[in-house]
Design a protein around this motif. Structure first.
Motif, PDB file in Angstrom:
ATOM      1  N   ARG A 189      41.133  42.560  25.191  1.00 16.83           N
ATOM      2  CA  ARG A 189      41.974  42.364  26.376  1.00 16.83           C
ATOM      3  C   ARG A 189      41.351  43.020  27.605  1.00 16.83           C
ATOM      4  NH1 ARG A 189      48.057  43.730  24.685  1.00 16.83           N
ATOM      5  NH2 ARG A 189      48.541  42.906  26.735  1.00 16.83           N
ATOM      6  N   GLU A 215      37.601  38.732  38.732  1.00 14.14           N
ATOM      7  CA  GLU A 215      37.676  37.282  38.945  1.00 14.14           C
ATOM      8  C   GLU A 215      36.372  36.590  38.534  1.00 14.14           C
ATOM      9  OE1 GLU A 215      39.028  37.316  42.961  1.00 14.14           O
ATOM     10  OE2 GLU A 215      40.966  38.040  42.251  1.00 14.14           O
ATOM     11  N   ARG A 240      36.281  36.409  34.813  1.00 21.85           N
ATOM     12  CA  ARG A 240      37.152  35.349  34.285  1.00 21.85           C
ATOM     13  C   ARG A 240      36.524  33.960  34.441  1.00 21.85           C
ATOM     14  NH1 ARG A 240      41.554  38.879  36.089  1.00 21.85           N
ATOM     15  NH2 ARG A 240      41.690  37.872  38.125  1.00 21.85           N
ATOM     16  N   GLU A 258      48.321  35.610  21.715  1.00 21.14           N
ATOM     17  CA  GLU A 258      49.268  36.062  22.749  1.00 21.14           C
ATOM     18  C   GLU A 258      49.400  35.048  23.877  1.00 21.14           C
ATOM     19  OE1 GLU A 258      48.970  40.388  24.207  1.00 21.14           O
ATOM     20  OE2 GLU A 258      47.057  39.846  23.308  1.00 21.14           O
ATOM     21  N   LEU A 259      48.305  34.327  24.136  1.00 25.06           N
ATOM     22  CA  LEU A 259      48.304  33.385  25.254  1.00 25.06           C
ATOM     23  C   LEU A 259      48.842  32.038  24.780  1.00 25.06           C
ATOM     24  CD1 LEU A 259      44.823  34.122  26.877  1.00 25.06           C
ATOM     25  CD2 LEU A 259      46.988  35.256  27.258  1.00 25.06           C
ATOM     26  N   LYS A 260      49.929  31.620  25.397  1.00 28.56           N
ATOM     27  CA  LYS A 260      50.567  30.385  24.955  1.00 28.56           C
ATOM     28  C   LYS A 260      50.446  29.311  26.027  1.00 28.56           C
ATOM     29  CE  LYS A 260      52.233  32.120  21.126  1.00 28.56           C
ATOM     30  NZ  LYS A 260      53.036  33.292  21.205  1.00 28.56           N
ATOM     31  N   PHE A 265      44.176  23.282  33.812  1.00 31.14           N
ATOM     32  CA  PHE A 265      43.296  24.448  33.673  1.00 31.14           C
ATOM     33  C   PHE A 265      41.876  24.136  34.180  1.00 31.14           C
ATOM     34  CE2 PHE A 265      46.757  25.946  31.013  1.00 31.14           C
ATOM     35  CZ  PHE A 265      46.836  27.273  31.416  1.00 31.14           C
ATOM     36  N   HIS A 318      39.841  26.268  37.017  1.00 33.27           N
ATOM     37  CA  HIS A 318      38.479  26.764  36.784  1.00 33.27           C
ATOM     38  C   HIS A 318      37.469  26.051  37.680  1.00 33.27           C
ATOM     39  CE1 HIS A 318      38.804  29.625  33.473  1.00 33.27           C
ATOM     40  NE2 HIS A 318      39.768  28.883  32.995  1.00 33.27           N
ATOM     41  N   GLY A 338      54.915  33.844  27.135  1.00 33.02           N
ATOM     42  CA  GLY A 338      53.490  34.189  27.082  1.00 33.02           C
ATOM     43  C   GLY A 338      52.603  33.204  27.811  1.00 33.02           C
ATOM     44  N   ALA A 348      50.452  34.728  30.962  1.00 31.77           N
ATOM     45  CA  ALA A 348      49.209  35.446  30.628  1.00 31.77           C
ATOM     46  C   ALA A 348      48.044  34.460  30.559  1.00 31.77           C
ATOM     47  CB  ALA A 348      49.381  36.180  29.302  1.00 31.77           C
ATOM     48  N   THR A 349      48.322  33.238  30.104  1.00 30.75           N
ATOM     49  CA  THR A 349      47.282  32.209  30.038  1.00 30.75           C
ATOM     50  C   THR A 349      46.764  31.890  31.445  1.00 30.75           C
ATOM     51  OG1 THR A 349      48.613  31.312  28.246  1.00 30.75           O
ATOM     52  CG2 THR A 349      46.750  29.992  28.924  1.00 30.75           C
ATOM     53  N   LEU A 350      47.683  31.941  32.417  1.00 28.88           N
ATOM     54  CA  LEU A 350      47.261  31.699  33.801  1.00 28.88           C
ATOM     55  C   LEU A 350      46.462  32.884  34.332  1.00 28.88           C
ATOM     56  CD1 LEU A 350      50.567  30.300  35.355  1.00 28.88           C
ATOM     57  CD2 LEU A 350      48.486  29.031  34.897  1.00 28.88           C
ATOM     58  N   LEU A 351      46.828  34.068  33.869  1.00 31.66           N
ATOM     59  CA  LEU A 351      46.192  35.276  34.401  1.00 31.66           C
ATOM     60  C   LEU A 351      44.761  35.479  33.897  1.00 31.66           C
ATOM     61  CD1 LEU A 351      49.237  37.747  34.297  1.00 31.66           C
ATOM     62  CD2 LEU A 351      48.316  36.547  36.265  1.00 31.66           C
ATOM     63  N   VAL A 352      44.338  34.736  32.874  1.00 29.01           N
ATOM     64  CA  VAL A 352      42.929  34.846  32.452  1.00 29.01           C
ATOM     65  C   VAL A 352      42.046  33.779  33.092  1.00 29.01           C
ATOM     66  CG1 VAL A 352      43.227  36.082  30.278  1.00 29.01           C
ATOM     67  CG2 VAL A 352      43.366  33.597  30.292  1.00 29.01           C
ATOM     68  N   THR A 353      42.624  33.032  34.028  1.00 29.35           N
ATOM     69  CA  THR A 353      41.792  32.081  34.782  1.00 29.35           C
ATOM     70  C   THR A 353      41.281  32.805  36.042  1.00 29.35           C
ATOM     71  OG1 THR A 353      43.604  31.249  36.135  1.00 29.35           O
ATOM     72  CG2 THR A 353      43.262  30.154  34.026  1.00 29.35           C
ATOM     73  N   PRO A 354      40.242  32.259  36.700  1.00 24.42           N
ATOM     74  CA  PRO A 354      39.693  32.969  37.870  1.00 24.42           C
ATOM     75  C   PRO A 354      40.609  32.965  39.098  1.00 24.42           C
ATOM     76  CG  PRO A 354      38.234  31.186  37.136  1.00 24.42           C
ATOM     77  CD  PRO A 354      39.469  31.058  36.363  1.00 24.42           C
ATOM     78  N   MET A 355      41.728  32.264  39.015  1.00 24.95           N
ATOM     79  CA  MET A 355      42.644  32.171  40.156  1.00 24.95           C
ATOM     80  C   MET A 355      43.077  33.563  40.641  1.00 24.95           C
ATOM     81  SD  MET A 355      46.463  30.636  39.883  1.00 24.95           S
ATOM     82  CE  MET A 355      46.530  31.305  38.259  1.00 24.95           C
ATOM     83  N   LYS A 356      43.208  33.706  41.957  1.00 27.74           N
ATOM     84  CA  LYS A 356      43.673  34.981  42.512  1.00 27.74           C
ATOM     85  C   LYS A 356      45.173  35.126  42.243  1.00 27.74           C
ATOM     86  CE  LYS A 356      40.468  36.030  46.231  1.00 27.74           C
ATOM     87  NZ  LYS A 356      39.366  35.105  45.972  1.00 27.74           N
ATOM     88  N   ARG A 357      45.581  36.351  41.955  1.00 28.80           N
ATOM     89  CA  ARG A 357      47.007  36.620  41.706  1.00 28.80           C
ATOM     90  C   ARG A 357      47.848  36.227  42.925  1.00 28.80           C
ATOM     91  NH1 ARG A 357      44.440  37.386  37.023  1.00 28.80           N
ATOM     92  NH2 ARG A 357      44.985  39.278  35.897  1.00 28.80           N
ATOM     93  N   ASN A 413      49.381  41.893  39.141  1.00 29.40           N
ATOM     94  CA  ASN A 413      48.178  42.665  38.825  1.00 29.40           C
ATOM     95  C   ASN A 413      48.470  43.859  37.928  1.00 29.40           C
ATOM     96  OD1 ASN A 413      45.644  41.802  39.784  1.00 29.40           O
ATOM     97  ND2 ASN A 413      46.370  42.032  41.882  1.00 29.40           N
ATOM     98  N   GLU A 438      49.413  45.592  34.722  1.00 32.11           N
ATOM     99  CA  GLU A 438      49.530  45.299  33.280  1.00 32.11           C
ATOM    100  C   GLU A 438      50.797  45.914  32.692  1.00 32.11           C
ATOM    101  OE1 GLU A 438      45.771  47.440  32.695  1.00 32.11           O
ATOM    102  OE2 GLU A 438      46.821  48.580  31.166  1.00 32.11           O
ATOM    103  N   TYR A 464      52.568  42.989  30.838  1.00 36.73           N
ATOM    104  CA  TYR A 464      52.329  42.921  29.385  1.00 36.73           C
ATOM    105  C   TYR A 464      53.164  43.902  28.579  1.00 36.73           C
ATOM    106  CZ  TYR A 464      48.320  40.604  31.394  1.00 36.73           C
ATOM    107  OH  TYR A 464      47.526  39.777  32.146  1.00 36.73           O
TER     108      TYR A 464
END
Lengths: 268, 391
Positions: free
Chosen positions: A64, A89, A92, A101-103, A117, A121, B214, B217-226, B384, B386, B390
């Motif tokens: 994580r 960024e 990522r 955890e990621l759904k 998505f 990206h 959940g 969180a999937t969106l938060l692992v993309t390069p998109m800015k918060r 931003n 956690e 989370y």
């Protein structure tokens, strides 16, 4: 596999505050739980690096941090030159991260989610469509492309999550327990796919507690216990004298006895 | 940045417009308000209306000579009764068997004809007792007729001057003014309440719901800015909340004449201009951003949809009560319009009562936009964190 270090972790440390309830459950008076304790390791381009350890060892927390979902208290890691602390960024953009955890939003279809998505990206439409076709066919999602995720089987959902996490064709892939909760058929599809990705030159970091999975896939292994990386070596070296499971328990026993000795000497 | 913002907004709209249930949830309040208020209005009208041919039973003890003219009123049937029957008749009134009992003093004629000048200072004016049942429409109707008849009788004896007598129209308020006054009293509260409700359902679902499932969180692992995620959510949720709010607003405006039908204001007329509606829309849009911002922050703090809804309930009470702040009068100082929600209630009050200045409106809109900006910054920081995202 090349000798280029694509991932370098230095002194990664992560702690979590424990609530009173958690203190009671864990029978401790410590207010802070050290999940990852000064973790150092490197992964080379094109290899599959396995992080092996029991539940609660700190594997998921490490991944994580690497995927920038959480920040380390101290230390840093560089993924293809980008710091997880200073340039999350950019990190990522470079990684694909998959964890249970990621759904995915169950209201949408795989087709919609792949496009959504891909847009986030920055994947170009032509590239996106070609990749979507190939990936959907590879995982037999094409028949379910317009079915809402909510109406899919668990295996199909897992496969869709896998495909979505790789929409941007990343060079570094981080998988947390990639075969957890999957039936044998889907698990086989996933492990075969990981080997294909390796053959394409991708770097894969995966965490697991399944020895056979590590033996089947990994080039190098880091064994994590109580947040610390106790061993980090090639699979070949680790299994020179015995299989991985025996080696793991041997390391565990050595660790326990050395801890006991330390406690005894401290008591004296 | 622009692209990610639009991607998030597109997704939020796709989620909303792709789900018939969510559309219904947003639009139904307006339709329900219209149906409910119309029913309530016609219910009130029927409750207080009496059949035109109805003949009221009026029982009189010691009927004076000066009152004999009352028997000429068509829908009144006078029955002379004895003092001994008083208790029986009171019981009949309670049981809705008869409408009224009027008890005159025995010497009422003499006292009336002597008039006030004939009375010594120590004398007490004769008291006419009227027993009636206010919960019974017919009894209340008969009471009104009797009281007005007696008023006229009293004035005829001691009339020194009249006020506004005759057929002339003295109340110079137009139908628009009367309607505007009524609307300005209740609309700010209703609009704020409806707007809050409209925003609540979608904002809680979109943020706390995504967190609970959940998917955020999937969106938060993309390069998109918060920041793009926060702004995209706030803008799209505001637009959706606005659809719901406008649906309710239209429902209320259309149903008000029906609702007021029972209070004799069925001829409500709205004299609002395009400019009034434009100002109103501007204030409502900026307020929607503020409300969505507040709910989004609460939703981000919450771990589940249920928790977010519970956390938002006190806020809803505050917002609704602020909608009633117009009862305390409009503030004179422009800086009072910097207070969110309160400024909206005051601006709406001004627009609805057709008495407003542009400065407070501009201050309100600018303040609301600035507050929304602050909320987006807070939301970005929360996305931003956690500890918030989370846990």
């Amino acid at each position: 596999m090349s000798n280029k270090v694509i991932l370098k972790a230095e002194g990664l440390r992560k702690t979590f505050k424990l609530s009173k309830k958690q203190q009671n459950i864990q029978k401790t008076k410590e207010k802070v739980k050290v999940a990852v304790d000064r973790l150092d390791f490197e992964a080379y381009e094109g290899e599959i690096f396995g992080i092996l350890g029991p539940n609660g060892a700190g594997k998921t927390t490490t991944l994580r941090m690497l995927s920038t979902l959480i920040k380390p208290d101290s230390g840093d890691a560089w993924i293809d030159g980008a710091s997880i602390v200073k340039n999350p960024e950019i990190v990522r953009e470079k990684i694909g991260f998959l964890t249970s955890e990621l759904k995915l939003e169950e209201f949408f279809t795989p087709n919609y989610l792949f496009d959504f998505f891909s847009e986030l990206h920055g994947v170009k439409p032509e590239e996106r469509d070609a990749r979507k076709k190939a990936m959907f066919e590879r995982f037999a999602i094409d028949e379910f492309a317009e079915v809402k995720v909510a109406n899919m089987s668990t295996g199909m959902k897992q496969k869709t999550s896998l495909v979505i996490s790789l929409v941007h064709n990343p060079d570094i892939i981080i998988f947390d327990e990639p075969t957890n909760g999957l039936d044998v058929l889907t698990a086989r599809i996933v492990t075969d796919f990981l080997q294909e990705l390796k053959a394409e030159g991708k770097t894969i970091i995966l965490s697991t507690h399944i020895f056979s999975l590590v033996e089947k896939l990994c080039d190098r292994v880091g064994i994590v216990m109580d947040g610390r990386m106790v061993v980090c070596d090639t699979l070949e070296n680790l299994t020179k004298d015995c299989d991985l499971e025996d080696k793991f328990f041997e390391i565990c026993e050595n660790l326990t006895s050395s801890e006991d000795n330390t406690k005894e000497s401290e008591a004296r | 940045m622009k692209s990610d913002l639009f991607t998030i907004m597109k997704k939020e709209f796709a989620r909303f417009f792709g789900d018939k249930r969510m559309i219904m949830t947003a639009i139904m309040p307006g339709i329900l308000i219209y149906v409910l208020y119309t029913f309530m209005g016609s219910g009130f009208s029927e409750m207080y209306a009496t059949d035109e041919d109805y003949v009221y039973q009026v029982n009189v003890v010691n009927m004076p000579q000066v009152m004999t003219g009352i028997s000429e009123i068509e829908n009144i049937n006078i029955a002379n009764v004895e003092e001994t029957e008083i208790e029986d008749i009171k019981t009949q009134i309670r049981e809705d068997a008869t409408e009224l009992l009027v008890v005159f003093p025995a010497d009422f004629d003499e006292a009336y004809l002597n008039g006030p000048r004939g009375m010594s200072v120590s004398l007490v004016a004769p008291n006419v007792e009227i027993y009636y049942d206010s919960a019974d429409t017919e009894s209340a109707g008969a009471y009104k007729i009797l009281v007005s008849y007696l008023d006229v009788l009293e004035e005829a004896q001691a009339n020194i001057f009249d006020i506004c007598s005759g057929e002339k129209e003295y109340d110079l308020a137009s139908d628009e003014d009367v309607s505007a006054m009524i609307i300005s009293m209740i609309m700010p509260m209703l609009v704020l309440m409806m707007l809050f409700n409209g925003c609540l359902a979608t904002a809680v679902e979109s943020i706390a719901g995504e967190k609970e499932r959940g998917t955020i969180a999937t969106l938060l692992v993309t390069p998109m800015k918060r920041r793009d995620l926060a702004l995209g959510k706030v803008i799209s949720l505001s637009a959706i909340g606005l659809i719901s709010g406008i649906s309710s607003f239209v429902g209320i405006m259309l149903s008000l004449p029906n609702l007021m039908g029972g209070s004799g204001l069925e001829n409500m007329s709205f004299g609002y201009t395009i400019k009034d509606y434009a100002v109103l829309l501007l204030v409502i849009i900026s307020t929607t951003f503020v409300i969505v911002g507040m709910i989004s922050i609460l939703s981000t703090f919450a771990k589940s949809v249920k928790e977010a809804t519970s956390m938002a309930t006190p806020l809803m009470v505050v917002v609704t009560l602020t909608g009633l702040s117009n009862m305390m009068g409009m503030p004179e100082d422009w800086y009072m319009y910097l207070v969110p929600i309160y400024n909206t209630a005051q601006c709406m009050n001004g627009v609805f009562s057709m008495d407003y200045q542009m400065l407070p409106v501009v201050v309100t809109v600018v303040a609301n936009v600035l507050f929304s900006g602050v909320f987006v910054v807070v939301l970005t920081k929360m996305f931003n964190s956690e500890r918030i995202m989370y846990t």
